[in-house]
Scaffold this active site. Sequence first.
Site, short mmCIF file in Angstrom:
data_model
loop_
_atom_site.label_atom_id
_atom_site.label_comp_id
_atom_site.label_asym_id
_atom_site.label_seq_id
_atom_site.Cartn_x
_atom_site.Cartn_y
_atom_site.Cartn_z
N HIS A 129 0.82 -1.21 0.00
CA HIS A 129 0.00 0.00 0.00
C HIS A 129 0.85 1.27 0.00
O HIS A 129 0.52 2.25 0.67
CB HIS A 129 -0.97 -0.01 1.18
CG HIS A 129 -1.60 -1.35 1.40
ND1 HIS A 129 -2.38 -1.97 0.44
CD2 HIS A 129 -1.53 -2.21 2.46
CE1 HIS A 129 -2.79 -3.14 0.91
NE2 HIS A 129 -2.27 -3.31 2.11
N ALA A 152 7.60 12.38 -6.21
CA ALA A 152 8.17 12.38 -7.55
C ALA A 152 9.64 12.84 -7.51
O ALA A 152 9.97 13.83 -6.87
CB ALA A 152 7.37 13.30 -8.46
N ALA A 188 10.04 18.24 0.89
CA ALA A 188 10.44 18.22 -0.52
C ALA A 188 11.82 18.85 -0.69
O ALA A 188 12.12 19.89 -0.09
CB ALA A 188 9.41 18.95 -1.37
#
Length: 210
Positions: A129, A152, A188
């Site tokens: 998951h 990403a 990030a």
Amino acid sequence: MENPVLIFGAGDLGLKALDIFKKNNVLVYGFLDDRAELQGKDFGDVSVLGTTDDTAILKIIGNKCEAFLAIGERSVRERLVETLNKDYKSMPVNAIHESAIIADSARIGHGNLIASRTTIGPVSVVGQHCLILAGAVIDGSVQVGDFVTIGAGAIINDRVKLNDGVFIGAGANIVAGVEIGKGARIGAGSVVVENVPAKATYFGNPAKKV
């Protein structure tokens, strides 16, 4: 996969999953989403059929239909997995993009989204998951727990361990040998050069506790 699939979540992740399944020639039965504004909405030839607790639709899951969870919120994914396992005796399937490169010696669990241009290196283990988004790199001998999100373009270098529920932001770089504790969050673009304790939030280059 012989059975069609029902996608939970009709947002950005759901559309990514739809693209993956279509490219893999898997029939998508439809979407389930709890947002009122999406009920009945069509995405090409696939519609939002109801909410995630619509038992009239959920009853087809099992022998007739598979399930995939395309929902970013970890707590919601955990609740839905429990429901599917307990009430419908079903384990969500993987959605793996055709452009992903996965080493033969890597091991992948159930219910993962592995997006385009993802690389998973030799002897690495990905749990269940997880959301591994476009262009993420998982090097060799990496351990990824359950319900992990890797943004990403993130780079997870060799011998890193990501415990259950970890969130890695887009473009982050986790240097070799580092362990990220359960439920920790990495901002990030951060560069993580030391172990991160459970439930901590780290950000920056080098990443420091927030």
